[in-house]
Structure formats: C-alpha cells, structure tokens
Design an enzyme around this catalytic site. Structure first.
Site, PDB file in Angstrom:
ATOM      1  N   LYS A 182      28.668 -15.704 -91.775  1.00  0.00           N
ATOM      2  CA  LYS A 182      28.352 -16.776 -92.734  1.00  0.00           C
ATOM      3  C   LYS A 182      28.856 -18.106 -92.192  1.00  0.00           C
ATOM      4  O   LYS A 182      30.040 -18.405 -92.215  1.00  0.00           O
ATOM      5  CB  LYS A 182      28.967 -16.530 -94.111  1.00  0.00           C
ATOM      6  CG  LYS A 182      28.305 -17.435 -95.152  1.00  0.00           C
ATOM      7  CD  LYS A 182      29.156 -17.777 -96.336  1.00  0.00           C
ATOM      8  CE  LYS A 182      30.135 -18.882 -96.138  1.00  0.00           C
ATOM      9  NZ  LYS A 182      29.574 -20.213 -95.832  1.00  0.00           N
ATOM     10  N   GLY A 235      39.304 -20.966 -91.109  1.00  0.00           N
ATOM     11  CA  GLY A 235      39.171 -22.046 -92.083  1.00  0.00           C
ATOM     12  C   GLY A 235      40.519 -22.419 -92.659  1.00  0.00           C
ATOM     13  O   GLY A 235      41.551 -22.274 -91.995  1.00  0.00           O
ATOM     14  N   SER A 236      40.498 -22.855 -93.912  1.00  0.00           N
ATOM     15  CA  SER A 236      41.724 -23.366 -94.523  1.00  0.00           C
ATOM     16  C   SER A 236      42.667 -22.232 -94.925  1.00  0.00           C
ATOM     17  O   SER A 236      42.226 -21.124 -95.243  1.00  0.00           O
ATOM     18  CB  SER A 236      41.375 -24.192 -95.751  1.00  0.00           C
ATOM     19  OG  SER A 236      40.703 -23.401 -96.706  1.00  0.00           O
ATOM     20  N   THR A 237      43.938 -22.532 -94.955  1.00  0.00           N
ATOM     21  CA  THR A 237      44.948 -21.566 -95.388  1.00  0.00           C
ATOM     22  C   THR A 237      44.696 -21.172 -96.846  1.00  0.00           C
ATOM     23  O   THR A 237      44.844 -20.007 -97.221  1.00  0.00           O
ATOM     24  CB  THR A 237      46.354 -22.164 -95.210  1.00  0.00           C
ATOM     25  OG1 THR A 237      46.532 -22.421 -93.811  1.00  0.00           O
ATOM     26  CG2 THR A 237      47.443 -21.227 -95.678  1.00  0.00           C
ATOM     27  N   GLU A 238      44.271 -22.146 -97.633  1.00  0.00           N
ATOM     28  CA  GLU A 238      44.008 -21.898 -99.048  1.00  0.00           C
ATOM     29  C   GLU A 238      42.934 -20.805 -99.218  1.00  0.00           C
ATOM     30  O   GLU A 238      43.121 -19.838 -99.952  1.00  0.00           O
ATOM     31  CB  GLU A 238      43.526 -23.225 -99.647  1.00  0.00           C
ATOM     32  CG  GLU A 238      43.265 -23.231-101.110  1.00  0.00           C
ATOM     33  CD  GLU A 238      42.429 -24.452-101.505  1.00  0.00           C
ATOM     34  OE1 GLU A 238      42.301 -25.400-100.694  1.00  0.00           O
ATOM     35  OE2 GLU A 238      41.885 -24.430-102.614  1.00  0.00           O
ATOM     36  N   GLY A 240      41.988 -18.741 -96.908  1.00  0.00           N
ATOM     37  CA  GLY A 240      42.515 -17.530 -96.272  1.00  0.00           C
ATOM     38  C   GLY A 240      43.258 -16.669 -97.286  1.00  0.00           C
ATOM     39  O   GLY A 240      43.095 -15.440 -97.326  1.00  0.00           O
ATOM     40  N   GLU A 257      42.273 -16.889 -89.034  1.00  0.00           N
ATOM     41  CA  GLU A 257      42.604 -17.953 -88.089  1.00  0.00           C
ATOM     42  C   GLU A 257      42.611 -19.224 -88.922  1.00  0.00           C
ATOM     43  O   GLU A 257      41.556 -19.732 -89.293  1.00  0.00           O
ATOM     44  CB  GLU A 257      41.547 -17.989 -86.977  1.00  0.00           C
ATOM     45  CG  GLU A 257      42.085 -18.547 -85.668  1.00  0.00           C
ATOM     46  CD  GLU A 257      42.051 -20.057 -85.612  1.00  0.00           C
ATOM     47  OE1 GLU A 257      42.976 -20.683 -86.186  1.00  0.00           O
ATOM     48  OE2 GLU A 257      41.128 -20.607 -85.018  1.00  0.00           O
ATOM     49  N   CYS A 291      41.693 -27.020 -85.203  1.00  0.00           N
ATOM     50  CA  CYS A 291      42.863 -26.324 -85.739  1.00  0.00           C
ATOM     51  C   CYS A 291      44.085 -26.546 -84.841  1.00  0.00           C
ATOM     52  O   CYS A 291      45.208 -26.544 -85.330  1.00  0.00           O
ATOM     53  CB  CYS A 291      42.574 -24.846 -85.919  1.00  0.00           C
ATOM     54  SG  CYS A 291      41.861 -24.073 -84.474  1.00  0.00           S
ATOM     55  N   GLU A 388      48.072 -29.764 -93.338  1.00  0.00           N
ATOM     56  CA  GLU A 388      47.026 -30.066 -92.365  1.00  0.00           C
ATOM     57  C   GLU A 388      46.107 -31.146 -92.951  1.00  0.00           C
ATOM     58  O   GLU A 388      45.533 -30.960 -94.013  1.00  0.00           O
ATOM     59  CB  GLU A 388      46.222 -28.801 -92.072  1.00  0.00           C
ATOM     60  CG  GLU A 388      45.162 -29.022 -91.026  1.00  0.00           C
ATOM     61  CD  GLU A 388      44.475 -27.732 -90.620  1.00  0.00           C
ATOM     62  OE1 GLU A 388      44.479 -27.423 -89.428  1.00  0.00           O
ATOM     63  OE2 GLU A 388      43.944 -27.034 -91.498  1.00  0.00           O
TER      64      GLU A 388
HETATM   65  P1  NAI Z   1      37.169 -23.914 -96.124  1.00  0.00           P
HETATM   66  O1  NAI Z   1      38.267 -23.025 -95.701  1.00  0.00           O
HETATM   67  O2  NAI Z   1      36.877 -24.044 -97.585  1.00  0.00           O
HETATM   68  O3  NAI Z   1      35.775 -23.439 -95.423  1.00  0.00           O
HETATM   69  C1  NAI Z   1      35.681 -22.606 -94.305  1.00  0.00           C
HETATM   70  C2  NAI Z   1      34.655 -21.510 -94.552  1.00  0.00           C
HETATM   71  O4  NAI Z   1      35.070 -20.712 -95.651  1.00  0.00           O
HETATM   72  C3  NAI Z   1      33.255 -22.001 -94.925  1.00  0.00           C
HETATM   73  O5  NAI Z   1      32.282 -21.160 -94.360  1.00  0.00           O
HETATM   74  C4  NAI Z   1      33.234 -21.864 -96.427  1.00  0.00           C
HETATM   75  O6  NAI Z   1      31.930 -21.717 -96.962  1.00  0.00           O
HETATM   76  C5  NAI Z   1      34.037 -20.597 -96.621  1.00  0.00           C
HETATM   77  N1  NAI Z   1      34.646 -20.428 -97.942  1.00  0.00           N
HETATM   78  C6  NAI Z   1      35.078 -21.395 -98.809  1.00  0.00           C
HETATM   79  N2  NAI Z   1      35.568 -20.846 -99.921  1.00  0.00           N
HETATM   80  C7  NAI Z   1      35.461 -19.492 -99.779  1.00  0.00           C
HETATM   81  C8  NAI Z   1      35.804 -18.378-100.596  1.00  0.00           C
HETATM   82  N3  NAI Z   1      36.361 -18.543-101.791  1.00  0.00           N
HETATM   83  N4  NAI Z   1      35.570 -17.147-100.118  1.00  0.00           N
HETATM   84  C9  NAI Z   1      35.027 -16.960 -98.899  1.00  0.00           C
HETATM   85  N5  NAI Z   1      34.657 -17.972 -98.092  1.00  0.00           N
HETATM   86  C10 NAI Z   1      34.877 -19.230 -98.528  1.00  0.00           C
HETATM   87  O7  NAI Z   1      37.423 -25.336 -95.496  1.00  0.00           O
HETATM   88  P2  NAI Z   1      36.934 -26.778 -96.035  1.00  0.00           P
HETATM   89  O8  NAI Z   1      37.031 -26.816 -97.528  1.00  0.00           O
HETATM   90  O9  NAI Z   1      35.619 -27.052 -95.455  1.00  0.00           O
HETATM   91  O10 NAI Z   1      38.025 -27.743 -95.389  1.00  0.00           O
HETATM   92  C11 NAI Z   1      39.257 -27.982 -96.062  1.00  0.00           C
HETATM   93  C12 NAI Z   1      40.410 -27.962 -95.092  1.00  0.00           C
HETATM   94  O11 NAI Z   1      40.505 -26.690 -94.477  1.00  0.00           O
HETATM   95  C13 NAI Z   1      40.326 -28.924 -93.932  1.00  0.00           C
HETATM   96  O12 NAI Z   1      40.753 -30.207 -94.281  1.00  0.00           O
HETATM   97  C14 NAI Z   1      41.255 -28.277 -92.944  1.00  0.00           C
HETATM   98  O13 NAI Z   1      42.582 -28.614 -93.246  1.00  0.00           O
HETATM   99  C15 NAI Z   1      41.061 -26.815 -93.178  1.00  0.00           C
HETATM  100  N6  NAI Z   1      40.123 -26.233 -92.190  1.00  0.00           N
HETATM  101  C16 NAI Z   1      40.659 -25.635 -91.075  1.00  0.00           C
HETATM  102  C17 NAI Z   1      39.827 -25.154 -90.105  1.00  0.00           C
HETATM  103  C18 NAI Z   1      40.365 -24.518 -88.879  1.00  0.00           C
HETATM  104  O14 NAI Z   1      39.691 -24.470 -87.856  1.00  0.00           O
HETATM  105  N7  NAI Z   1      41.545 -23.948 -88.910  1.00  0.00           N
HETATM  106  C19 NAI Z   1      38.371 -25.284 -90.188  1.00  0.00           C
HETATM  107  C20 NAI Z   1      37.911 -25.898 -91.415  1.00  0.00           C
HETATM  108  C21 NAI Z   1      38.776 -26.359 -92.351  1.00  0.00           C
HETATM  109 MG    MG Z   2      37.077 -25.463 -99.091  1.00  0.00          MG
END
Ligand code: NAI
Ligand code: MG
Length: 484
Positions: A182, A235-238, A240, A257, A291, A388
């Site tokens: 996804k 993605g985000s720790t939240e 995760g 990750e 990241c 972050e």
């Molecule tokens: P996010 O963690 O919400 O999104 C990443 C992925 O998770 C996307 O595919 C999203 O559709 C999916 N996702 C979102 N909510 C979900 C849920 N409840 N269950 C399953 N999948 C879900 O990240 P977002 O909101 O785009 O960015 C927010 C912050 O997250 C950024 O400011 C950054 O600090 C961090 N982040 C870190 C990344 C990294 O490479 N470590 C990459 C992207 C964001």
């Molecule tokens: Mg988000």
C-alpha cells in the site's frame, strides 16, 4: 508507461471509498485523482495473495527460477528508469537527478535479493537429549527450515516511493512471500509502473498486489486483517504504534521502520571542509524528509561558530525548486499538511525564544517550500528538539567533551542513525559503541548499501531491513527433530 499513462490509469482503478486528489507539491495544483480502494478490495487482495501463496506458484518455484525473474525485474527497472524517475519527481517534487539516482540502486537491490533466492538455508544439529519427560536418553538428528511467513502487508510512506517499495518487495519475494503493497495516498503513481514491471518480468499473479487508498482505510484494514501474517511498515512512530495495536487480533508479526531524530557530532579536529557541507545536506536534502536526516547537530565548542556559519551559508545558497527548475537541489515538502506541521514546530520554537540563525519561513512563491532553517539556543526539552520534524530544520548545540556529546546525542526516544565527524579514529570507534543508534556513520553521512542491515534502536523501529537480515525478516524458523 509514460507519465500521461499513469495519470490516466490511476483514475480508472476501481474503488468504493472517497475520491483522493493527488497534488503537485510544486504548483499546489491537482495532478489527477483516484478512488480509495475500500475495505472489500483489501479482503480480495488478501484472498488473492493467500491463493498465490498456498498454490506454491512462487514459493515452490526453484530458487534459481525465482532469481531469474527477479533479475528480469532489475533489468526492467533500468529500462523504465526514466519514466519512474519522472513520475516520482513529479509526484514528490524531488529533483529529477535525485529521483534518477535512486534507480540504479533499486535495480541492484533486486539483483542482490535475487542472489538470496538460492541461499535460504537452515542449520543441522546432532544433539543428545538427556532427561526430558520420559527421562530417556535419545540421539536426535535435528534441522531447521526457513519458511516464508505467507501473506505480508507492506505499508509505505511518500518520501521515497519507488525506493522504499522495492526495498520492501525484493526481500519478501526472495523469501517466497506474497506481498500486498500500500503506497502512501500522496504518492501512489509509480506503484502502478511497479505492478506493470512485475507482470512483464513474469512474477505470477497474486504474488504482489498494489492497493491504493488512505492509511486510515486501506492501511488500517490491512494491519488488522486476520489473513495477513506480517506487516512491514515505514512511516511515523505514531502510526507504527497503531499498527502494533491493530496486529494483536491475530498476533501478526510486525516490522517497523520509523522516524528518527538523528544526531551528528562534529569535533574540532574534523575535516570541516567535508563535514560542514555534508552535515548541511544531511538535513536539508529532500527538504529534511528522510528518516535518517541528521536533524540535531552537536559541535565541539572550539569550532562551533565556524560550523554554524558554514551551515548557514549552505542554507542560504542551496537552490530550492521543482524538478523542472534549472539547478534546483532541493524540492518542496510533500503537502500542505506537512508544511503546516513543519511551520508549527518552527513557530513554537520562535515563541519560546529559539534563535533562528537563518530560515524559519516558507518561500514567497507557490509550492510547499520551506527555507532551510538553522536554529540555536534550543532547550533540550522542546518539542522541536525531541520530535521528528521531517522538514529542512536543524538545531545546533555546542559540547565540550565526549561524555557531554554522547549524553545529548542519546537524549531522545529515537535511535535510527548517528554520525561522527572526527579525525581521531579511536574516538570515532569508541563513540560508535556509545551512540544508541541502529546505524552509525563515521566521517560520512547519508550512505547506504542494500547489503548492510538497517534497523532502529529504541522507538525508531522493530526488526531489520536490507542485507541478510532483510530476507530473514520475511522468513520464520521451523525446527524438525528426528529420533535416530
Ligand atoms: P504516516 O505514518 O501517517 O504515513 C505513512 C503510511 O502509513 C502511509 O501509507 C499512510 O497511508 C499509512 N497509514 C496512515 N495511518 C495508518 C493507519 N492507521 N494504519 C495503517 N496505515 C496507516 O505519515 P504522515 O502522516 O504522512 O507523516 C507524518 C510524520 O510521520 C512525518 O512528519 C514524519 O515525521 C513521519 N514520517 C516518517 C517517515 C520515515 O521514513 N520514517 C516517512 C513518512 C512520515
Ligand atoms: Mg499520518
């Protein structure tokens, strides 16, 4: 598979959920739109992935044949590299050269994991059991089998759409799993090309399925699905943490990750001519949306002023712009949401008395561009120091000795990447042991190779990707015991 093809194709994808616009972060205009796949599509994808897995069409194929197909994928990545780079750079706003640079390593990543297809081995043990329930003595021949987990959900972010997708798919395919990928709702375009490449290479139907939808719909349904055996998430720790909760229903395994707040230590004996520009681009590259970006720089007091001045000079001279703008080295933030988030951190800091040496504002133009920002006089309790930001924002603090530097570097819940700049080799390696971080780079930054494992200490993640550890992530161990 041109850009126009992908912009049209995504509109035609079936879905039952909301219509999701895709916005160009450089112009703030809509590029195209698609319909969220909806919950039923997740069930269908899981059923298809399960059928492919259970049929043995992929996992049962000789490793050498799977490897051959993965090599074809690599060749096709090279063949379609320009299209993929154009699509990813348009969708994310990253410079075209940066998007292009990712393609050869994506192809090599597939070749690397193709090599593992024939090297998935267990161990053999000759053991003599004494005691046990029967009290008997037994000679046992035992061995372990490494078996694919089964159906894996792979949820990825928007900051490196092609690179992160291939990084998830290649080891899972080498292990013999079926993947449901996804992509982020912001950047699903290149995933459609990946689908085509996999089909053209001869990857059987159901081995990889792409689901296009929101995180709170498709992502959440995948994370909670009883038919999914493992989730791999970047993605985000939240989110995760939400995935960990969602996984409890069937206790599916979870790979995470997550983010970072990576420290960079610059000593007064460092080669500053290299260290300063590298540390600057180590946070400003991709507008800080990486990241492993080094968002907290610590400088030994003797060179503190010089380093702050050098970082500021880079921040003020590096050219920001869209993929089509001549000489642009850094693109915009991905979305209005991220712009609001990054500016929220900066504004909060300003109110609390942080010194903005340069930047601290969005650019006076269209697009989600933030001026590279250098902050000093930062209190270590501040949210902008602890969390972050994922923007081109760096805090710089002075230190006197190793103990102080290590204490500050480790003073966060994250532990993804850390960097030391020093010409004292002994000190560099001593610090490598003391830094709480899954990766430590010495006199270099932003370096990566698919043969080297990556994982987060503390709240930066669970498990490992890349290298041998990367394929083991998709394998479970079965022990077989035989009475001789
Ligand atoms: P996010 O963690 O919400 O999104 C990443 C992925 O998770 C996307 O595919 C999203 O559709 C999916 N996702 C979102 N909510 C979900 C849920 N409840 N269950 C399953 N999948 C879900 O990240 P977002 O909101 O785009 O960015 C927010 C912050 O997250 C950024 O400011 C950054 O600090 C961090 N982040 C870190 C990344 C990294 O490479 N470590 C990459 C992207 C964001
Ligand atoms: Mg988000």
């Amino acid at each position: 598979m041109t850009l126009q093809w992908v912009l049209d194709e995504i509109r035609k994808r079936p879905g039952t959920g909301e219509v999701v616009p895709i916005i160009d972060p450089v112009t703030e205009e809509q590029l195209t739109e698609f319909t969220d796949c909806g919950a039923a599509a997740v069930d269908e994808a899981v059923a298809r992935a399960r059928a492919a897995f259970d049929s043995g069409v992929w996992r049962g194929m000789p490793g050498s044949e799977r490897a051959r197909i993965m090599w074809r994928v690599a060749d096709l990545i090279e063949q379609y590299a320009d299209d993929l780079a154009e699509i990813d750079s348009l969708n994310t706003g990253m410079p075209l050269a940066q998007a292009r640079a990712i393609m050869p390593s994506s192809a090599e990543l597939f070749r690397y994991y193709a090599g593992w297809c024939t090297k998935v081995d267990g161990d053999a043990h000759d053991v003599q059991m004494t005691g046990g329930i029967s009290g008997a003595h037994a000679d046992l021949h035992t061995y372990t089998l490494k078996e694919p987990y089964g159906v894996v959900g792979q949820i990825i972010p928007w900051n490196g759409p092609v690179f992160i997708a291939w990084g998830k798919l290649a080891p899972a395919m080498a292990a013999g799993c079926s993947s449901i990928l996804k992509p982020a709702e912001e950047t699903p375009l290149s995933a459609l090309v990946l689908e085509k490449i996999l089909a053209e290479a001869g990857v059987p139907e159901g081995v990889v399925t792409v689901l296009t939808g929101y995180g709170h719909t498709a992502g959440a349904a995948l994370a909670a699905h009883p038919g999914v055996d493992k989730i791999a998430f970047t993605g985000s720790t939240e989110v995760g943490k939400q995935i960990v909760h969602a996984a409890t229903g069937n206790l599916k395994k979870v790979l995470l990750e997550l983010g970072g707040k990576s420290p960079v230590l610059i000593y007064d004996d460092a080669d500053l001519k290299t260290a300063i520009p590298m540390a600057a681009m180590g946070i400003f590259v991709h507008s800080g949306q990486g990241c492993i970006c080094g968002s907290r720089i610590f400088v030994q007091r003797g060179v503190y002023d010089r380093v702050v001045e050098g970082l500021t000079k880079v921040a003020d001279t590096v050219k920001l712009g869209g993929p089509k703008e001549e000489g642009a080295a850094i693109g915009p933030l991905i979305s209005q949401k991220q712009l609001t988030r990054v500016m929220g951190f900066i504004d909060e800091g300003k109110e609390a008395g942080v010194e903005v040496v340069t930047g601290g504002h969005r650019l006076d133009r269209r697009g989600y561009f933030v001026h590279p920002t250098v902050l000093t006089n930062v209190d270590r309790g501040m949210r902008l120091y602890q969390q972050e930001i994922f923007g081109p924002v760096v805090t710089v603090l002075p230190f006197d000795d190793d103990d102080e530097a290590v204490t500050m570097a480790n003073d966060t819940t994250y532990g993804l990447a850390a960097t030391v700049w020093t010409t004292n080799l002994g000190r560099a390696h001593r610090l490598a042991k003391r830094l709480e971080s899954g990766t430590v780079t010495l006199n270099c930054q932003l370096v990566f190779d698919h043969a080297v494992p990556v994982g987060g200490y503390k709240q930066s993640g669970w498990g490992y990707e890349y290298g041998r550890a990367g394929i083991e992530t998709y394998l479970q161990t079965k022990s077989v015991l035989t009475q001789l």
